[in-house]
Design an enzyme around this catalytic site. Sequence first.
Site, PDB file in Angstrom:
ATOM      1  N   GLU A  12     -80.375 -32.338 -52.657  1.00 24.70           N
ATOM      2  CA  GLU A  12     -78.804 -32.369 -51.739  1.00 24.70           C
ATOM      3  C   GLU A  12     -79.064 -33.266 -50.697  1.00 24.70           C
ATOM      4  O   GLU A  12     -80.262 -33.288 -49.996  1.00 24.70           O
ATOM      5  CB  GLU A  12     -78.256 -31.030 -51.308  1.00 24.70           C
ATOM      6  CG  GLU A  12     -77.995 -30.444 -52.103  1.00 24.70           C
ATOM      7  CD  GLU A  12     -77.394 -29.013 -51.050  1.00 24.70           C
ATOM      8  OE1 GLU A  12     -76.712 -29.030 -49.954  1.00 24.70           O
ATOM      9  OE2 GLU A  12     -77.104 -27.830 -51.515  1.00 24.70           O
ATOM     10  N   TYR A  27     -79.910 -33.805 -44.247  1.00 23.65           N
ATOM     11  CA  TYR A  27     -78.532 -35.103 -44.014  1.00 23.65           C
ATOM     12  C   TYR A  27     -78.658 -35.329 -42.539  1.00 23.65           C
ATOM     13  O   TYR A  27     -78.536 -36.033 -42.615  1.00 23.65           O
ATOM     14  CB  TYR A  27     -77.599 -32.944 -43.951  1.00 23.65           C
ATOM     15  CG  TYR A  27     -77.073 -32.789 -45.265  1.00 23.65           C
ATOM     16  CD1 TYR A  27     -76.248 -33.633 -45.468  1.00 23.65           C
ATOM     17  CD2 TYR A  27     -77.854 -32.031 -45.777  1.00 23.65           C
ATOM     18  CE1 TYR A  27     -75.796 -33.270 -47.170  1.00 23.65           C
ATOM     19  CE2 TYR A  27     -77.289 -30.767 -47.074  1.00 23.65           C
ATOM     20  CZ  TYR A  27     -76.053 -31.509 -47.425  1.00 23.65           C
ATOM     21  OH  TYR A  27     -76.234 -31.429 -48.812  1.00 23.65           O
ATOM     22  N   HIS A  82     -76.477 -19.109 -54.227  1.00 18.81           N
ATOM     23  CA  HIS A  82     -76.741 -20.058 -53.382  1.00 18.81           C
ATOM     24  C   HIS A  82     -75.612 -19.119 -52.387  1.00 18.81           C
ATOM     25  O   HIS A  82     -74.546 -19.549 -52.414  1.00 18.81           O
ATOM     26  CB  HIS A  82     -75.609 -21.558 -53.558  1.00 18.81           C
ATOM     27  CG  HIS A  82     -75.577 -22.339 -53.088  1.00 18.81           C
ATOM     28  ND1 HIS A  82     -75.983 -23.611 -53.499  1.00 18.81           N
ATOM     29  CD2 HIS A  82     -75.188 -22.645 -51.610  1.00 18.81           C
ATOM     30  CE1 HIS A  82     -75.962 -24.738 -52.404  1.00 18.81           C
ATOM     31  NE2 HIS A  82     -75.409 -24.124 -51.631  1.00 18.81           N
ATOM     32  N   ARG A 123     -76.532 -30.172 -60.783  1.00 21.30           N
ATOM     33  CA  ARG A 123     -77.216 -29.283 -60.133  1.00 21.30           C
ATOM     34  C   ARG A 123     -75.692 -28.109 -59.509  1.00 21.30           C
ATOM     35  O   ARG A 123     -75.260 -28.697 -59.166  1.00 21.30           O
ATOM     36  CB  ARG A 123     -78.378 -29.124 -59.170  1.00 21.30           C
ATOM     37  CG  ARG A 123     -78.907 -28.181 -58.228  1.00 21.30           C
ATOM     38  CD  ARG A 123     -79.846 -28.338 -57.043  1.00 21.30           C
ATOM     39  NE  ARG A 123     -80.118 -27.601 -55.814  1.00 21.30           N
ATOM     40  CZ  ARG A 123     -79.483 -27.138 -55.089  1.00 21.30           C
ATOM     41  NH1 ARG A 123     -78.242 -28.148 -54.271  1.00 21.30           N
ATOM     42  NH2 ARG A 123     -79.547 -26.121 -54.352  1.00 21.30           N
ATOM     43  N   ASN A 148     -83.176 -30.124 -48.971  1.00 25.85           N
ATOM     44  CA  ASN A 148     -81.846 -30.719 -48.995  1.00 25.85           C
ATOM     45  C   ASN A 148     -81.632 -31.645 -47.487  1.00 25.85           C
ATOM     46  O   ASN A 148     -82.464 -30.935 -46.638  1.00 25.85           O
ATOM     47  CB  ASN A 148     -81.128 -29.136 -48.626  1.00 25.85           C
ATOM     48  CG  ASN A 148     -80.878 -28.622 -49.953  1.00 25.85           C
ATOM     49  OD1 ASN A 148     -81.305 -29.167 -51.006  1.00 25.85           O
ATOM     50  ND2 ASN A 148     -79.988 -27.348 -50.467  1.00 25.85           N
ATOM     51  N   GLU A 155     -81.919 -22.730 -49.541  1.00 32.68           N
ATOM     52  CA  GLU A 155     -81.942 -22.846 -48.402  1.00 32.68           C
ATOM     53  C   GLU A 155     -82.344 -21.279 -47.889  1.00 32.68           C
ATOM     54  O   GLU A 155     -81.037 -21.125 -46.710  1.00 32.68           O
ATOM     55  CB  GLU A 155     -81.267 -23.238 -47.325  1.00 32.68           C
ATOM     56  CG  GLU A 155     -80.551 -24.982 -48.055  1.00 32.68           C
ATOM     57  CD  GLU A 155     -79.768 -26.050 -47.332  1.00 32.68           C
ATOM     58  OE1 GLU A 155     -78.582 -24.924 -46.241  1.00 32.68           O
ATOM     59  OE2 GLU A 155     -79.398 -26.339 -47.663  1.00 32.68           O
TER      60      GLU A 155
HETATM   61  C1  GAL Z   1     -76.309 -27.241 -46.975  1.00 37.11           C
HETATM   62  C2  GAL Z   1     -75.559 -26.187 -48.044  1.00 37.11           C
HETATM   63  C3  GAL Z   1     -74.551 -26.598 -49.793  1.00 37.11           C
HETATM   64  C4  GAL Z   1     -73.611 -27.613 -47.990  1.00 37.11           C
HETATM   65  C5  GAL Z   1     -74.350 -28.288 -47.222  1.00 37.11           C
HETATM   66  C6  GAL Z   1     -73.397 -29.316 -46.529  1.00 37.11           C
HETATM   67  O1  GAL Z   1     -77.183 -26.333 -46.211  1.00 37.11           O
HETATM   68  O2  GAL Z   1     -76.526 -25.859 -49.476  1.00 37.11           O
HETATM   69  O3  GAL Z   1     -74.069 -26.046 -49.263  1.00 37.11           O
HETATM   70  O4  GAL Z   1     -72.572 -27.537 -47.035  1.00 37.11           O
HETATM   71  O5  GAL Z   1     -75.367 -27.627 -46.152  1.00 37.11           O
HETATM   72  O6  GAL Z   1     -73.106 -28.365 -45.277  1.00 37.11           O
END
Ligand code: GAL
Length: 482
Positions: A375, A296, A120, A76, A294, A165
Site C-alpha cells: 500500500e 504513507y 484486513h 490486492r 504499507n 497491519e
Molecule cells: C492502512 C490500511 C488501509 C487504509 C490505509 C490508509 O493502514 O491498511 O486499509 O485505510 O491505511 O489509511
Amino acid sequence: MTQRFPQDFLLGAATASYQIEGGAAEGGRGVSIWDTFSHTPGKVVGGDTGDVACDHFHRWETDIDMMADLGLQAYRFSIAWPRVQPTGTGAFNEEGIAFYRGIVDRLKAKGIAPMVTLYHWDLPQALEDKGGWLSLDTVDAFVAYAVRMVEELGADVEFWTTFNEPWVASFVGYGAGAHAPGHADDVEALTAAHHLNLAHARAYRAMKALRSELQVGLVNNCHTPRPWDPSNPKDRWAAEHIDALANTMFHEPFIAGTYPAVLKPNTAHLTDWSFVHEGDLDEMKGAVDWFGVNYYASHLVRHNPHKAAAVSDVATLADGHKAGANSPWPGDEEIEFLQPLGDQTAMGWNIDPDALHAHLLKIHRETGKPIYVTENGSAWDDAVGADGRVRDDARIAYFRSHLAAVLAAVDEGADVRGYLAWSLMDNFEWAQGYDKRFGLVHVDYDTLVRTWKDSAYWYRETLRTRAIAPASVEIEAPARTY
Ligand code: GAL
C-alpha cells in the site's frame, strides 16, 4: 537513476473487504467487529458505516473490468472472514466462498494476478464475543479459516497475506481503542500482537503444508521514527522503542525467532510478557516468504519526561490516536511524537518519500526477504469538476515521488518485487469514514458512480509504459465513469 520498472516487477492496486464491499447483511454474511464498531455512536466520523460502502458486492464484475481498463497487473483485496464463515468457527458459507471464487476467476480471465489478504481487520463478532485476539481459540479458528481458503482458492492464487497491519489490529484496536474492537489497554495490545504473530506462523505452516508453492507473506504498516536529535541518546532510545513496537516486533520473530531485546525492559512496568509461551517463538522462526510494506508518512520522536504536561502526540499519530484516549504505544510515557515539517495530505500526514526509500533498505537489511510495497498513496479533497474531470495533481506528484523512491531502493539492492497503489477507488477510511479519499477512482457515495481521477489516467500510462509516467498525460473530459 532509471525510472523504469524491472521486468517482473508487479504493478497494481489494493483494497480491503470492509472498506469497499457493502452488502453487509447479504449473501449470508455474518457480523464483524467493524459492523459493531461503526454502528456504535461516536466511533466513526459522521456516523459512517460499511453497510453499503462502494457496493462492490454488487458491482464487482464491472469493478474488475475497470481494473483491466486501467491495466492493473495485480489486485490486492481481502476476504471478509464473516462472509465465508459467519461466526468464525463451524459452518462455512458457500455463497460467500462463491463470491470470492467469482472475483478470482474474473481477475485471472483478465490477466490480473490476485493477491489475497485473509485478514484486513473484520473479525467475526462471534469470535470477539469469546475474547477476540486475546484468546488462543481465535488463533486456532484463524488457522482453520486459512486452510479452508487455500483449499478453495489455492490452485489459482499464488500470493497470500495472512494479516494486514497486525500493529494496527492490536495496538490501535486493543491499545488506543480507536479501531474495532475498541479496547484501550496496553497489556491487551501486546497480548493481541503476540497472538496475531502466532496465528500468522501457524497459518503459514498449515497453508504451506497444503501447497508448498504458495507465497505467504505478512503485511506491516511501517513507521519511520526518526529521533528529533540524533546526537541525543535519549531521543535515539525513543526512536528505537517505537521502531521495536511498530516494525521489528512484526518481523524479527519470523526471521530470528526472537522479539526485539529492548521491548521487555521498556515495558517491564506493564507486563512480564507471560503471554509468550515456551515454543511460540520457535514456531514463528522461518514462517514467512515475503514482507509487505504499507507506507504513507514518516514520524519524528523525542524523549520528553514532561510529556504529560506538554502538547501531546495526538496530532501526528497516523493511525487514529485521539486526544484523551489511551496511547497505541505501550511504554511511551516519556516519548513524544512531533509533527514533521512540510506539506501535509488531507489526513494531516506529511509527505516523505525518502523515508520510504530508507525503510525499504532497512527491511531488506533486517529480513533479507522479498518485499512488496502493498500500500502507498495519499488522501486529498477530491471532487468531480464541472467538466467531469477530477483534478488530483497532488496525488500524481505523491505517487511519482514515492515510485522514484522505490526504484532507487531497488537500484541499491533492496529486493522489492512489486507496488500496489492504495487505493483502487475511494472507500470507507475506517474511523475517518467516507471523508477521506485515497482512490485512483472517485466514488460518488450517493449514486455509487465511479469516475477516473486524473491520477487513474496517469497510473494507466505508468502501467502501459512500465516507467514512471510524466506528471501530465492525456486525459479525457469528462473522465470515464463506471
Ligand atoms: C492502512 C490500511 C488501509 C487504509 C490505509 C490508509 O493502514 O491498511 O486499509 O485505510 O491505511 O489509511
